[in-house]
Scaffold this motif. Structure first.
Motif, PDB file in Angstrom:
ATOM      1  N   UNK A 134       0.832  -1.204   0.000  1.00 22.33           N
ATOM      2  CA  UNK A 134       0.000   0.000   0.000  1.00 22.33           C
ATOM      3  C   UNK A 134       0.866   1.253   0.000  1.00 22.33           C
ATOM      4  N   UNK A 135       1.923   1.250   0.801  1.00 22.70           N
ATOM      5  CA  UNK A 135       2.777   2.432   0.937  1.00 22.70           C
ATOM      6  C   UNK A 135       3.380   2.869  -0.391  1.00 22.70           C
ATOM      7  N   UNK A 136       3.938   1.923  -1.129  1.00 21.27           N
ATOM      8  CA  UNK A 136       4.595   2.265  -2.390  1.00 21.27           C
ATOM      9  C   UNK A 136       3.602   2.864  -3.375  1.00 21.27           C
ATOM     10  N   UNK A 137       2.398   2.301  -3.432  1.00 20.56           N
ATOM     11  CA  UNK A 137       1.388   2.855  -4.339  1.00 20.56           C
ATOM     12  C   UNK A 137       0.957   4.254  -3.912  1.00 20.56           C
ATOM     13  N   UNK A 138       0.786   4.458  -2.632  1.00 20.62           N
ATOM     14  CA  UNK A 138       0.395   5.783  -2.134  1.00 20.62           C
ATOM     15  C   UNK A 138       1.461   6.819  -2.470  1.00 20.62           C
ATOM     16  N   UNK A 139       2.727   6.425  -2.374  1.00 19.27           N
ATOM     17  CA  UNK A 139       3.815   7.365  -2.593  1.00 19.27           C
ATOM     18  C   UNK A 139       4.026   7.719  -4.061  1.00 19.27           C
ATOM     19  N   UNK A 140       3.660   6.816  -4.962  1.00 19.96           N
ATOM     20  CA  UNK A 140       3.960   7.044  -6.376  1.00 19.96           C
ATOM     21  C   UNK A 140       2.726   7.261  -7.236  1.00 19.96           C
ATOM     22  N   UNK A 141       1.550   6.966  -6.706  1.00 16.33           N
ATOM     23  CA  UNK A 141       0.301   7.132  -7.459  1.00 16.33           C
ATOM     24  C   UNK A 141      -0.629   8.026  -6.631  1.00 16.33           C
ATOM     25  N   UNK A 142      -0.578   9.312  -6.898  1.00 11.97           N
ATOM     26  CA  UNK A 142      -1.289  10.277  -6.057  1.00 11.97           C
ATOM     27  C   UNK A 142      -2.796  10.052  -6.029  1.00 11.97           C
ATOM     28  N   UNK A 143      -3.331   9.382  -7.039  1.00 15.90           N
ATOM     29  CA  UNK A 143      -4.782   9.148  -7.094  1.00 15.90           C
ATOM     30  C   UNK A 143      -5.194   7.814  -6.470  1.00 15.90           C
ATOM     31  N   UNK A 144      -4.220   7.026  -6.009  1.00 17.54           N
ATOM     32  CA  UNK A 144      -4.557   5.691  -5.513  1.00 17.54           C
ATOM     33  C   UNK A 144      -5.287   5.752  -4.169  1.00 17.54           C
ATOM     34  N   UNK A 145      -4.679   6.359  -3.175  1.00 13.16           N
ATOM     35  CA  UNK A 145      -5.271   6.435  -1.842  1.00 13.16           C
ATOM     36  C   UNK A 145      -4.494   7.455  -1.021  1.00 13.16           C
ATOM     37  N   UNK A 146      -5.066   7.843   0.113  1.00 14.02           N
ATOM     38  CA  UNK A 146      -4.397   8.795   0.994  1.00 14.02           C
ATOM     39  C   UNK A 146      -3.494   8.099   2.010  1.00 14.02           C
ATOM     40  N   UNK A 147      -3.819   6.859   2.343  1.00 11.64           N
ATOM     41  CA  UNK A 147      -3.036   6.150   3.343  1.00 11.64           C
ATOM     42  C   UNK A 147      -3.505   4.726   3.512  1.00 11.64           C
ATOM     43  N   UNK A 148      -3.227   4.143   4.685  1.00  8.19           N
ATOM     44  CA  UNK A 148      -3.561   2.745   4.926  1.00  8.19           C
ATOM     45  C   UNK A 148      -5.064   2.514   5.017  1.00  8.19           C
ATOM     46  N   UNK A 149      -5.777   3.454   5.626  1.00  3.31           N
ATOM     47  CA  UNK A 149      -7.197   3.237   5.893  1.00  3.31           C
ATOM     48  C   UNK A 149      -7.980   3.007   4.609  1.00  3.31           C
TER      49      UNK A 149
END
Length: 313
Positions: A134-149
């Motif tokens: 989840x972390x890697x996607x959040x960091x590189x894909x701004x539209x994926x999610x805001x965080x873990x939740x």
């Protein structure tokens, strides 16, 4: 073994391993949280090396295009994911080191350190892997999610359980060599400093001197481990961001030379201080509980004489 004094934890008991796990969790979680901006830059340099070609220019690009808040994307994955990993890594390392040290009496210390760190890291990465995905996607894909939740349910909906663990093998490929080299380098560095430089038993040194040894050994361990694990780190980022479907495809796309050099300066900038602080916090927590700082095997008489604890029979 330490005497069971009031207010102190007795070594090699369930309470002792609990302290080690808690110390590892707090030290790893806090230090990884603190370097989130560097980690965001590192991952983007790996995924898009043309756009993010250097440390200063990379930070400038991120801030200009996405705002300063982009530097803290994925902070929750860093805090909780690496906290869980750190608890498993340090706590289980101490456990396996005692088990292997007692059972493999004819093996050298280096073999014990390698086996103990590898065994601990296998479990630590199983715990880390979903958070890292989840972390890697959040960091590189701004539209994926805001965080873990919101990231966990979205990833599960899109890719199922496999999405959380498809990077486990390259994660092991990155972290197993790193952990084995890191712990072994740390152990040998501690021994060398007490034997060759300070030339005194650990118990005869002040707390500040003991923690100084811990920090110097920790930095050496982190720097060496970074170089060893850099190729697999690049592969992990490529797989999680769908730049490649398989490990072999990722290697082909990145190039053999780039596996070792891409993002290496920023990784050393991250990992050296992080590992140093982890060992510092970890040993500080152990000392607060009346435990000795890290380093050595109890079954080795020379270690016992050098580091100042009672030799095992």
């Amino acid at each position: 073994m330490m005497s069971n004094r009031r207010g102190r934890v007795e070594e090699f008991t369930a309470e002792y391993y609990g302290v080690c796990a808690a110390g590892g969790m707090l030290s790893a979680g806090a230090t990884h949280l603190a370097i989130t901006p560097l980690d965001v830059l590192k991952v983007n340099m790996q995924v898009n090396p043309v756009k993010y070609s250097g440390i200063l220019s990379g930070f400038s690009t991120l801030c200009r295009e996405e705002g300063a808040s982009a530097l803290w994307r994925g902070w929750s994955g860093k805090l909780f994911g690496y906290g869980v990993q750190g608890g498993c890594r340090f706590g289980l390392y101490e456990y396996f080191k005692k088990i292997y040290g007692d059972q493999l009496e004819d093996q050298s210390k280096g073999v014990i350190f390698f086996l103990s760190s590898a065994s601990a890291q296998i479990f630590a990465d199983v715990a880390l892997c979903p958070f890292e995905a989840v972390k890697v996607r959040v960091q590189t894909q701004s539209s994926f999610a805001k965080g873990l939740v919101d990231g966990f349910p979205k990833l599960y909906a899109n890719e199922g359980l496999y999405g959380f663990y498809k990077g486990l093998l390259p994660l092991w490929g990155r972290n197993l060599p790193f952990s084995m080299v890191m712990f072994t380098t740390f152990e040998h560095s501690v021994e060398m400093m007490y034997r060759k430089i300070i030339q005194r038993k650990r118990e005869d040194c002040s707390k500040a001197q003991q923690l100084g040894v811990t920090c110097l050994a920790g930095y050496a361990a982190g720097a060496v481990g970074s170089v060893i694990s850099n190729p697999a780190d690049n592969i992990v980022s490529s797989l999680y961001n769908k730049k490649a479907a398989t490990v072999m495809q990722a290697v082909k796309n990145i190039g053999l030379a780039n596996l070792f050099t891409r993002s290496l300066p920023v990784r050393i900038a991250i990992v050296g201080p992080v590992v140093t602080l982890q060992w510092f916090f970890y040993d500080s927590i152990k000392m607060l509980n009346g435990l000795p700082t890290s380093g050595g095997l109890r079954r080795h008489l020379k270690d016992a004489e050098l580091l100042g604890y009672e030799a095992a029979p």
